[in-house]
Structure formats: C-alpha cells, structure tokens
Design a protein around this motif. Structure first.
Motif, PDB file in Angstrom:
ATOM      1  N   VAL A  40       1.016  -1.229  -0.102  1.00  0.00           N
ATOM      2  CA  VAL A  40       0.129  -0.044   0.122  1.00  0.00           C
ATOM      3  C   VAL A  40       0.698   1.309  -0.049  1.00  0.00           C
ATOM      4  N   ASN A  41       1.996   1.443   1.015  1.00  0.00           N
ATOM      5  CA  ASN A  41       2.720   2.327   0.819  1.00  0.00           C
ATOM      6  C   ASN A  41       3.483   2.494  -0.608  1.00  0.00           C
ATOM      7  N   GLN A  42       3.966   1.602  -1.281  1.00  0.00           N
ATOM      8  CA  GLN A  42       4.303   1.530  -2.423  1.00  0.00           C
ATOM      9  C   GLN A  42       3.562   2.106  -3.456  1.00  0.00           C
ATOM     10  N   LEU A  43       2.309   1.607  -3.362  1.00  0.00           N
ATOM     11  CA  LEU A  43       1.377   2.170  -4.065  1.00  0.00           C
ATOM     12  C   LEU A  43       1.178   3.624  -3.965  1.00  0.00           C
ATOM     13  N   LEU A  44       1.037   3.981  -2.659  1.00  0.00           N
ATOM     14  CA  LEU A  44       0.930   5.653  -2.336  1.00  0.00           C
ATOM     15  C   LEU A  44       1.864   6.414  -2.819  1.00  0.00           C
ATOM     16  N   ILE A  45       3.149   5.930  -3.057  1.00  0.00           N
ATOM     17  CA  ILE A  45       4.399   6.614  -3.310  1.00  0.00           C
ATOM     18  C   ILE A  45       4.307   6.700  -4.820  1.00  0.00           C
ATOM     19  N   GLU A  46       3.992   5.762  -5.517  1.00  0.00           N
ATOM     20  CA  GLU A  46       3.991   5.478  -7.054  1.00  0.00           C
ATOM     21  C   GLU A  46       2.714   6.578  -7.635  1.00  0.00           C
ATOM     22  N   ASN A  47       1.430   6.595  -6.682  1.00  0.00           N
ATOM     23  CA  ASN A  47       0.553   7.372  -7.024  1.00  0.00           C
ATOM     24  C   ASN A  47       0.870   8.955  -6.814  1.00  0.00           C
ATOM     25  N   ARG A  48       1.692   9.088  -6.029  1.00  0.00           N
ATOM     26  CA  ARG A  48       2.021  10.573  -5.705  1.00  0.00           C
ATOM     27  C   ARG A  48       2.863  10.878  -6.866  1.00  0.00           C
ATOM     28  N   GLN A  49       3.656  10.040  -7.309  1.00  0.00           N
ATOM     29  CA  GLN A  49       4.769  10.358  -8.241  1.00  0.00           C
ATOM     30  C   GLN A  49       4.070  10.448  -9.628  1.00  0.00           C
ATOM     31  N   LEU A  50       3.082   9.593  -9.829  1.00  0.00           N
ATOM     32  CA  LEU A  50       2.222   9.710 -11.215  1.00  0.00           C
ATOM     33  C   LEU A  50       1.388  10.930 -11.032  1.00  0.00           C
ATOM     34  N   LYS A  51       0.802  11.330  -9.932  1.00  0.00           N
ATOM     35  CA  LYS A  51      -0.040  12.581  -9.912  1.00  0.00           C
ATOM     36  C   LYS A  51       0.999  13.667 -10.257  1.00  0.00           C
ATOM     37  N   ASN A  52       2.149  13.863  -9.491  1.00  0.00           N
ATOM     38  CA  ASN A  52       2.836  14.948  -9.777  1.00  0.00           C
ATOM     39  C   ASN A  52       3.291  15.031 -11.355  1.00  0.00           C
ATOM     40  N   THR A  53       3.590  13.665 -11.804  1.00  0.00           N
ATOM     41  CA  THR A  53       4.050  13.738 -13.536  1.00  0.00           C
ATOM     42  C   THR A  53       2.845  14.275 -14.046  1.00  0.00           C
ATOM     43  N   ILE A  54       1.626  13.896 -13.694  1.00  0.00           N
ATOM     44  CA  ILE A  54       0.587  14.343 -14.424  1.00  0.00           C
ATOM     45  C   ILE A  54       0.054  15.474 -14.287  1.00  0.00           C
ATOM     46  N   ASP A  55       0.582  16.275 -13.125  1.00  0.00           N
ATOM     47  CA  ASP A  55       0.349  17.552 -12.872  1.00  0.00           C
ATOM     48  C   ASP A  55       1.114  18.659 -13.823  1.00  0.00           C
ATOM     49  N   ILE A  56       2.661  18.009 -13.821  1.00  0.00           N
ATOM     50  CA  ILE A  56       3.257  18.574 -14.672  1.00  0.00           C
ATOM     51  C   ILE A  56       3.090  18.721 -15.984  1.00  0.00           C
ATOM     52  N   GLU A  57       2.677  17.464 -16.661  1.00  0.00           N
ATOM     53  CA  GLU A  57       2.401  17.571 -17.933  1.00  0.00           C
ATOM     54  C   GLU A  57       1.193  18.345 -18.315  1.00  0.00           C
ATOM     55  N   ARG A  58       0.293  18.392 -17.317  1.00  0.00           N
ATOM     56  CA  ARG A  58      -1.147  19.081 -17.711  1.00  0.00           C
ATOM     57  C   ARG A  58      -0.645  20.547 -17.710  1.00  0.00           C
ATOM     58  N   LYS A  59       0.132  20.932 -16.716  1.00  0.00           N
ATOM     59  CA  LYS A  59       0.567  22.413 -16.796  1.00  0.00           C
ATOM     60  C   LYS A  59       1.381  22.714 -17.921  1.00  0.00           C
ATOM     61  N   ASP A  60       2.387  21.858 -18.445  1.00  0.00           N
ATOM     62  CA  ASP A  60       2.935  22.265 -19.459  1.00  0.00           C
ATOM     63  C   ASP A  60       1.890  22.507 -20.720  1.00  0.00           C
ATOM     64  N   LEU A  61       0.946  21.409 -20.840  1.00  0.00           N
ATOM     65  CA  LEU A  61      -0.073  21.464 -21.855  1.00  0.00           C
ATOM     66  C   LEU A  61      -0.860  22.624 -21.877  1.00  0.00           C
ATOM     67  N   GLU A  62      -1.153  23.128 -20.714  1.00  0.00           N
ATOM     68  CA  GLU A  62      -2.149  24.346 -20.524  1.00  0.00           C
ATOM     69  C   GLU A  62      -1.197  25.751 -20.795  1.00  0.00           C
ATOM     70  N   GLU A  63      -0.016  25.534 -20.601  1.00  0.00           N
ATOM     71  CA  GLU A  63       0.771  26.746 -20.792  1.00  0.00           C
ATOM     72  C   GLU A  63       0.928  26.824 -22.465  1.00  0.00           C
ATOM     73  N   TYR A  64       1.073  25.668 -22.973  1.00  0.00           N
ATOM     74  CA  TYR A  64       1.272  25.557 -24.603  1.00  0.00           C
ATOM     75  C   TYR A  64      -0.112  25.989 -25.033  1.00  0.00           C
ATOM     76  N   PHE A  65      -1.072  25.546 -24.422  1.00  0.00           N
ATOM     77  CA  PHE A  65      -2.483  25.828 -25.011  1.00  0.00           C
ATOM     78  C   PHE A  65      -2.950  27.323 -25.011  1.00  0.00           C
ATOM     79  N   LEU A  66      -2.356  28.009 -23.904  1.00  0.00           N
ATOM     80  CA  LEU A  66      -2.632  29.279 -23.690  1.00  0.00           C
ATOM     81  C   LEU A  66      -1.398  30.170 -24.801  1.00  0.00           C
TER      82      LEU A  66
END
Length: 305
Positions: A71-97
């Motif tokens: 569970v702890n490993q999945l939580l760590i992976e989930n946080r990492q994945l969320k951070n990656t998604i947030d960064i990618e989404r921010k990059d996409l939003e900045e490019y879109f704007l």
C-alpha cells in the motif's frame, strides 16, 4: 529484525498476561501444597497454546506488513504519477494558452484584410472570423476557470454597463445578419463579478445570434425574479435537448445540423453560474425561439470559493 521487534511489541501484553496468570497459579500450588506435576502439565499446555497463538499471529502480522508495504509503495507511485500528470497538464495548459494568444495575430490580420476587401462573401467571412475570435476567447476563459479564486472581484455592478459593452461588440453581427434588437435601459444593479458575469451573458447572447437567422433578440429584466432575460426568434431547442445543453461537449440536434456548436459555450455558462450562484432557466420551442433567464441572487451571496 525490525519486523520481529515490531511483532514482539504488539504481542508483549498477551505474553505478560499469560506469565502473570501462570505465576499466580504457581503460588496457589505452592501455598496449597498441591501436586506440582499438574502445574507442570498445565504449564506445558499453556506454553504450547501460546506458541501456536504466536505463530498464527506472526503469519498474520507478516501478511499485514507485506500488505502495508505494498500500500505504501502504491501511495508513493500514485504521488509520483500525480506529480507527473500535474506537470504534464501544466505544460499542456501553458502551451495551449500560448497557442491561443499567438493565433489572435492572424485573426486580427484577417479582420483588417476583410475590412479592405468588398465582395459577396465578405460578410460571411467576417462573421466566421468573429466566431473564431470568440472561440479563442472562450478557450482562454475555460482555462482560467480553474484558477478562478484569484480572478474574482465581487461588487455592485450596473447591468446596463455589462449589456452595452456586449452590444457594441456584437453590433456588427446584428447588422450583417439583419437582426433587430429590442432593448430598453434596465437601470438596476446586481451583486456579482463583472468580468465573469459578462462572459456568461456573452455566451448566451452569442448563441442567440448564432441560431437566429431572422427576427429579433429581446433583452429585458424581471425585477421580481432579479433576472435578465435573453429571448430570440431563432431555430429553438428540441425539448429532449434542453436538459443536456449545459453538458460539456453536447451540441444537440441543432448544433449538429448547423455545424456551429462546440458544446463548450453553455458548459462554460453552467460553470460560471455555479461560481456566481446564478440560476439559469431555459424555455424554448422549435422554429419559434428560445428564452434564457439568468436569475441573479437577491440577498444571499454565497459565492463558490
């Protein structure tokens, strides 16, 4: 070793309790002068049962620990994945704007060219360029809704000022489409955010113009309901579509037939209405027209934060 220490800490109470009970029985046998062979037999039985109990607890403990590690490993992976998604989404939003802002330049140049050129298709091209500009603005506003709290300024606003700025903006479209306007000064104030309220009203007014080919658009105010009414003589909305028109991406039968609907405009209206505590009512008849009633809050201004 760490697991063993942790396990011992969890089971130390039961071991101490068994030891105390055995100690009590020892003194009972000692002072009562009973046969200690029975005590030793009882000791062996209790010790055997305790060992079995501890073995079962150890197996269960290991399973829980392994599961917790997973569970702890999945939580760590989930946080990492969320951070990656947030960064990618921010990059996409900045490019879109950035893309949306850059495309405004060729739109402006195209407008200037159309103003100089006069031919049978100029009016149609000017109308389409107008909608392209509005779609880009709609996209920007849609992105800004995600960071709306930093962009809110609730104050008393003259509704006539909001309407007049929009009517000036759309005056050319009224003229080109030969649509008349029925509007008398309302002379009243509402409590809202002027910018977002303007965007909301604009989307509804733009839709009225978009789907009205002849006739007129009426702007009026119901003081009892504290509501602005936008009524048109356009193609109307099918009854089965009315409950879906505010869904994201839903263009309905009229939008598909006319190929003018993005399915975003009224979704944006819904999101802003929630933001400003505004209620939207819709009445429509196919081939007769539609009426959008924008009900502003009267006394309780519980805006979404």
């Amino acid at each position: 070793m760490e697991k063993i220490k942790k396990f011992v800490k969890t089971e130390v109470k039961i071991c101490v309790a068994v030891f105390i009970v055995l100690l009590i029985f020892f003194f009972v046998f000692l002072f009562a002068n009973l046969d200690f062979s029975l005590f030793y037999l009882s000791l062996e039985i209790v010790t055997f049962c305790l060992l079995i109990y501890l073995f079962i607890c150890w197996v269960t403990f290991k399973k829980k620990e392994n599961l917790q590690e997973q569970v702890n490993q999945l939580l760590i992976e989930n946080r990492q994945l969320k951070n990656t998604i947030d960064i990618e989404r921010k990059d996409l939003e900045e490019y879109f704007l950035l893309w949306v802002h850059q495309i405004k330049t060729p739109i402006t140049v195209s407008d200037l060219i159309l103003q100089k050129e006069k031919n049978p298709y100029t009016c149609q091209l000017k109308e389409q360029m107008f909608y392209i500009r509005e779609y880009t603005n709609m996209a920007i506003n849609y992105m800004k809704l995600k960071d709306r709290q930093a962009d809110m300024d609730i104050a008393e606003v003259e509704i006539d000022k909001l309407l007049k700025s929009l009517l000036r903006k759309y005056s050319g479209l009224f003229i080109d489409k030969n649509i008349s306007l029925d509007y008398q000064p309302i002379d009243t104030k509402i409590i809202t955010d002027a910018r977002w309220a303007t965007i909301l009203i604009e989307q509804i007014l733009a839709n009225a113009l978009k789907y009205t080919n002849s006739g007129k658009i009426t702007l009026s105010f119901d003081r009892d309901k504290n509501a602005l009414k936008v009524k048109d003589t356009g193609i109307g909305i099918k009854s089965e579509d009315i409950n879906k028109i505010f869904d994201r991406g839903y263009s309905g039968f009229n939008g598909r037939i006319n190929e003018k609907s993005s399915g975003i405009g009224l979704y944006l209206v819904k999101k802003i209405a929630i933001l400003l505590n505004i209620k939207i009512e819709v009445c429509s008849t196919v081939n007769v027209g539609s009426e959008f009633i924008i009900c502003f809050p009267k006394q309780s201004y519980n805006f979404v934060r």
